[in-house]
Design a protein around this motif. Structure first.
Motif, PDB file in Angstrom:
ATOM      1  N   PRO A 209       0.804  -1.225   0.000  1.00  0.00           N
ATOM      2  CA  PRO A 209       0.000   0.000   0.000  1.00  0.00           C
ATOM      3  C   PRO A 209       0.837   1.275   0.000  1.00  0.00           C
ATOM      4  O   PRO A 209       1.967   1.309   0.493  1.00  0.00           O
ATOM      5  N   LEU A 210       0.234   2.313  -0.562  1.00  0.00           N
ATOM      6  CA  LEU A 210       0.779   3.665  -0.508  1.00  0.00           C
ATOM      7  C   LEU A 210      -0.100   4.501   0.407  1.00  0.00           C
ATOM      8  O   LEU A 210      -1.317   4.332   0.424  1.00  0.00           O
ATOM      9  N   SER A 211       0.508   5.431   1.149  1.00  0.00           N
ATOM     10  CA  SER A 211      -0.243   6.363   1.997  1.00  0.00           C
ATOM     11  C   SER A 211      -0.196   7.744   1.368  1.00  0.00           C
ATOM     12  O   SER A 211       0.890   8.253   1.056  1.00  0.00           O
ATOM     13  N   LEU A 212      -1.377   8.340   1.185  1.00  0.00           N
ATOM     14  CA  LEU A 212      -1.486   9.653   0.553  1.00  0.00           C
ATOM     15  C   LEU A 212      -2.242  10.605   1.464  1.00  0.00           C
ATOM     16  O   LEU A 212      -3.021  10.182   2.320  1.00  0.00           O
ATOM     17  N   GLY A 213      -2.031  11.908   1.230  1.00  0.00           N
ATOM     18  CA  GLY A 213      -2.669  12.897   2.097  1.00  0.00           C
ATOM     19  C   GLY A 213      -3.356  14.016   1.361  1.00  0.00           C
ATOM     20  O   GLY A 213      -3.301  15.155   1.788  1.00  0.00           O
ATOM     21  N   GLY A 214      -4.001  13.732   0.252  1.00  0.00           N
ATOM     22  CA  GLY A 214      -4.738  14.769  -0.457  1.00  0.00           C
ATOM     23  C   GLY A 214      -3.924  15.427  -1.550  1.00  0.00           C
ATOM     24  O   GLY A 214      -3.168  14.759  -2.265  1.00  0.00           O
ATOM     25  N   SER A 215      -4.063  16.736  -1.679  1.00  0.00           N
ATOM     26  CA  SER A 215      -3.491  17.460  -2.817  1.00  0.00           C
ATOM     27  C   SER A 215      -1.981  17.621  -2.742  1.00  0.00           C
ATOM     28  O   SER A 215      -1.349  18.022  -3.709  1.00  0.00           O
ATOM     29  N   ARG A 216      -1.394  17.333  -1.575  1.00  0.00           N
ATOM     30  CA  ARG A 216       0.047  17.502  -1.388  1.00  0.00           C
ATOM     31  C   ARG A 216       0.737  16.153  -1.289  1.00  0.00           C
ATOM     32  O   ARG A 216       0.377  15.315  -0.465  1.00  0.00           O
ATOM     33  N   LEU A 217       1.738  15.953  -2.114  1.00  0.00           N
ATOM     34  CA  LEU A 217       2.576  14.763  -2.053  1.00  0.00           C
ATOM     35  C   LEU A 217       3.951  15.189  -1.562  1.00  0.00           C
ATOM     36  O   LEU A 217       4.599  16.025  -2.189  1.00  0.00           O
ATOM     37  N   VAL A 218       4.378  14.635  -0.433  1.00  0.00           N
ATOM     38  CA  VAL A 218       5.657  15.021   0.163  1.00  0.00           C
ATOM     39  C   VAL A 218       6.645  13.868   0.031  1.00  0.00           C
ATOM     40  O   VAL A 218       6.364  12.748   0.436  1.00  0.00           O
ATOM     41  N   LEU A 219       7.815  14.171  -0.543  1.00  0.00           N
ATOM     42  CA  LEU A 219       8.877  13.184  -0.666  1.00  0.00           C
ATOM     43  C   LEU A 219       9.968  13.489   0.349  1.00  0.00           C
ATOM     44  O   LEU A 219      10.143  14.646   0.767  1.00  0.00           O
ATOM     45  N   HIS A 220      10.711  12.471   0.732  1.00  0.00           N
ATOM     46  CA  HIS A 220      11.719  12.636   1.775  1.00  0.00           C
ATOM     47  C   HIS A 220      12.870  11.666   1.528  1.00  0.00           C
ATOM     48  O   HIS A 220      12.859  10.908   0.542  1.00  0.00           O
ATOM     49  N   ILE A 221      13.835  11.658   2.399  1.00  0.00           N
ATOM     50  CA  ILE A 221      15.057  10.887   2.174  1.00  0.00           C
ATOM     51  C   ILE A 221      14.814   9.384   2.178  1.00  0.00           C
ATOM     52  O   ILE A 221      15.669   8.622   1.729  1.00  0.00           O
ATOM     53  N   GLN A 222      13.656   8.950   2.661  1.00  0.00           N
ATOM     54  CA  GLN A 222      13.359   7.523   2.697  1.00  0.00           C
ATOM     55  C   GLN A 222      12.285   7.125   1.689  1.00  0.00           C
ATOM     56  O   GLN A 222      11.846   5.969   1.680  1.00  0.00           O
ATOM     57  N   THR A 223      11.852   8.045   0.834  1.00  0.00           N
ATOM     58  CA  THR A 223      10.872   7.709  -0.192  1.00  0.00           C
ATOM     59  C   THR A 223      11.504   6.763  -1.205  1.00  0.00           C
ATOM     60  O   THR A 223      12.565   7.044  -1.765  1.00  0.00           O
ATOM     61  N   ALA A 224      10.862   5.641  -1.458  1.00  0.00           N
ATOM     62  CA  ALA A 224      11.376   4.658  -2.409  1.00  0.00           C
ATOM     63  C   ALA A 224      11.017   5.054  -3.842  1.00  0.00           C
ATOM     64  O   ALA A 224       9.900   5.517  -4.099  1.00  0.00           O
ATOM     65  N   GLU A 225      11.954   4.871  -4.750  1.00  0.00           N
ATOM     66  CA  GLU A 225      11.664   5.151  -6.159  1.00  0.00           C
ATOM     67  C   GLU A 225      10.508   4.286  -6.651  1.00  0.00           C
ATOM     68  O   GLU A 225       9.697   4.731  -7.466  1.00  0.00           O
ATOM     69  N   GLN A 226      10.429   3.060  -6.149  1.00  0.00           N
ATOM     70  CA  GLN A 226       9.329   2.178  -6.548  1.00  0.00           C
ATOM     71  C   GLN A 226       7.986   2.745  -6.119  1.00  0.00           C
ATOM     72  O   GLN A 226       6.968   2.561  -6.805  1.00  0.00           O
ATOM     73  N   ALA A 227       7.968   3.454  -4.975  1.00  0.00           N
ATOM     74  CA  ALA A 227       6.719   4.060  -4.515  1.00  0.00           C
ATOM     75  C   ALA A 227       6.241   5.112  -5.509  1.00  0.00           C
ATOM     76  O   ALA A 227       5.040   5.223  -5.788  1.00  0.00           O
ATOM     77  N   VAL A 228       7.170   5.889  -6.057  1.00  0.00           N
ATOM     78  CA  VAL A 228       6.819   6.886  -7.071  1.00  0.00           C
ATOM     79  C   VAL A 228       6.284   6.199  -8.318  1.00  0.00           C
ATOM     80  O   VAL A 228       5.255   6.600  -8.881  1.00  0.00           O
ATOM     81  N   ASP A 229       6.957   5.149  -8.754  1.00  0.00           N
ATOM     82  CA  ASP A 229       6.495   4.406  -9.937  1.00  0.00           C
ATOM     83  C   ASP A 229       5.098   3.827  -9.707  1.00  0.00           C
ATOM     84  O   ASP A 229       4.238   3.873 -10.597  1.00  0.00           O
ATOM     85  N   ASP A 230       4.865   3.294  -8.504  1.00  0.00           N
ATOM     86  CA  ASP A 230       3.567   2.691  -8.209  1.00  0.00           C
ATOM     87  C   ASP A 230       2.463   3.749  -8.159  1.00  0.00           C
ATOM     88  O   ASP A 230       1.336   3.502  -8.612  1.00  0.00           O
ATOM     89  N   LEU A 231       2.786   4.922  -7.604  1.00  0.00           N
ATOM     90  CA  LEU A 231       1.788   5.994  -7.562  1.00  0.00           C
ATOM     91  C   LEU A 231       1.432   6.458  -8.967  1.00  0.00           C
ATOM     92  O   LEU A 231       0.248   6.644  -9.292  1.00  0.00           O
ATOM     93  N   LEU A 232       2.434   6.612  -9.807  1.00  0.00           N
ATOM     94  CA  LEU A 232       2.163   6.983 -11.201  1.00  0.00           C
ATOM     95  C   LEU A 232       1.341   5.900 -11.897  1.00  0.00           C
ATOM     96  O   LEU A 232       0.464   6.198 -12.714  1.00  0.00           O
ATOM     97  N   GLY A 233       1.598   4.652 -11.557  1.00  0.00           N
ATOM     98  CA  GLY A 233       0.815   3.557 -12.124  1.00  0.00           C
ATOM     99  C   GLY A 233      -0.656   3.648 -11.742  1.00  0.00           C
ATOM    100  O   GLY A 233      -1.541   3.414 -12.573  1.00  0.00           O
TER     101      GLY A 233
END
Length: 389
Positions: free
Chosen positions: A344-368
């Motif tokens: 699962p991915l956790s989202l918080g509305g209109s703002r997407l916040v990335l950080h030093i532990q954000t996985a590249e795969q998480a970005v790919d999955d969200l775009l998917g």
């Protein structure tokens, strides 16, 4: 030699102490912690969710054991380093960015009535439980930027209180935030505002919770960015990934007074060496990682644009703001679909916040998820409305 204790005494003692015993460490705590780090790597809710790494804890466990209300060597070393790094005389380690901001306001303000001018979206005004009024008895003057992005000198001039009209509270502090909603405050505008303020004896405070992102993105040293300010709050527990803490930075007289108020606010801590060490580890090891964070955020933005998602604020650092109505969906539907992924991915509305532990795969999955939804809506007959000229 200690006197022998009777059986009755020991039984009585145990009746008092046994109910107090507590073990909070789970049997599989190490495994649970790794699982939590995995969850954090797939969360776009906030960079406050970063979890300390094993390496950070291994470094911190070696820390000094002093009492920070009196003196702790590692905390004192961190404070001295932060002062040098930001080009000021002194610094004070505090539990949170909110306390750091509130201490700054309380320390700057001497005799009411007075007011603090700030952006209407600023954390110090919108997200600190009315602390300006509660802790300092000050009136906030929240200003909506005329350009929709950041305050300008002209905005300041339109709302600042300078004269001695008894109907109004004189403005004694101007507070700016950098970054604000992930956007970088132009340095030339900060300098214009600062010069105007200082000519009139008004103090400048910076909420620099994410000032690290500005320095990385612009290639500007922290002392240069913060020269226009009389005080700065810098956070360790957001972008830098430490578990707790911020620093308030300013001249010696200001920090001496702020330390007094920190005690009054209940922020005087004891064995802070461990926390200071995690902050030091974050500065040395995590600060440089923000470059990759910004690159990943901009890759996410490009991916959203390619799908047809509207970007509402251009990405400059670690935040992406988007509107999915342009592809016929909404934040709730996206969040529900993201929650149903095998991981699962956790989202918080209109703002997407990335950080030093954000996985590249998480970005790919969200775009998917967005790509699939866009295709489904199109197949169902959704047609993107024509933009108004």
């Amino acid at each position: 030699m200690a006197p022998a204790m009777s059986g009755d005494f020991l039984k009585g003692r145990d009746r008092v102490t046994d109910p107090a015993k507590l073990d909070v460490i789970a049997i599989n705590q190490a495994k649970d912690n790794e699982q939590h780090r995995s969850i954090v790597s797939r969360s776009f809710v906030s960079d406050t969710l970063t979890a300390p790494s094993k390496e950070m804890y291994e470094y911190a466990i070696q820390a000094s054991l002093g009492d920070d209300v009196y003196h702790d060597p590692n905390t004192a070393a961190l404070e001295a380093h932060m002062a040098r790094l930001f080009g000021k005389e002194a610094a004070l380690f505090v539990p949170s960015g909110t306390m750091s901001n509130q201490l700054a306001v309380r320390t700057h303000l001497k005799q009411p009535p007075y007011s603090v001018l700030c952006d209407h979206r600023s954390h110090i005004y919108a997200c600190e439980a009315g602390g300006i009024a509660l802790n300092s008895g000050a009136q906030a003057i929240p200003v909506i930027p005329s350009n929709g992005r950041h305050l300008t000198l002209e905005d300041i001039q339109n709302f600042i209180v300078l004269d001695d009209n008894i109907h109004f509270a004189l403005t004694e502090v101007i507070e700016l935030e950098n970054t604000l909603y992930g956007s970088i405050f132009p340095q030339d505008e900060i300098i214009r505002i600062s010069e105007y303020a200082h000519k009139r004896g008004i103090k400048m405070h910076l909420d620099g919770a994410r000032i690290w992102h500005v320095a990385i993105e612009t290639g500007t040293p922290l002392d240069v960015l913060c020269k226009p300010f009389d005080s700065i709050s810098a956070c360790f527990s957001k972008g830098l990934g430490a578990p707790v803490g911020s620093c308030l930075i300013g001249n010696k007289e200001f920090i001496t007074r702020a330390r007094w108020f920190r005690k009054a606010f209940g922020g005087g801590m004891r064995q802070t060496g461990f926390l200071a060490a995690t902050a030091a580890f974050a500065l040395s090891n995590n600060f440089p990682k923000l470059t990759s964070v910004h690159q990943l955020a901009k890759r996410l933005e490009r991916g959203l644009l390619e799908i047809g998602v509207e970007i509402t604020v251009r990405t400059e650092t670690c935040m992406v703001f988007y509107d999915p109505s342009s592809i016929g969906t909404n934040y709730t539907e996206i969040a529900e679909r993201a929650e149903r992924l095998p991981r699962p991915l956790s989202l918080g509305g209109s703002r997407l916040v990335l950080h030093i532990q954000t996985a590249e795969q998480a970005v790919d999955d969200l775009l998917g998820v967005l790509r699939d939804l866009a295709q489904e809506k199109k197949a169902a007959g959704f047609v993107k409305p024509c933009s108004k000229s």
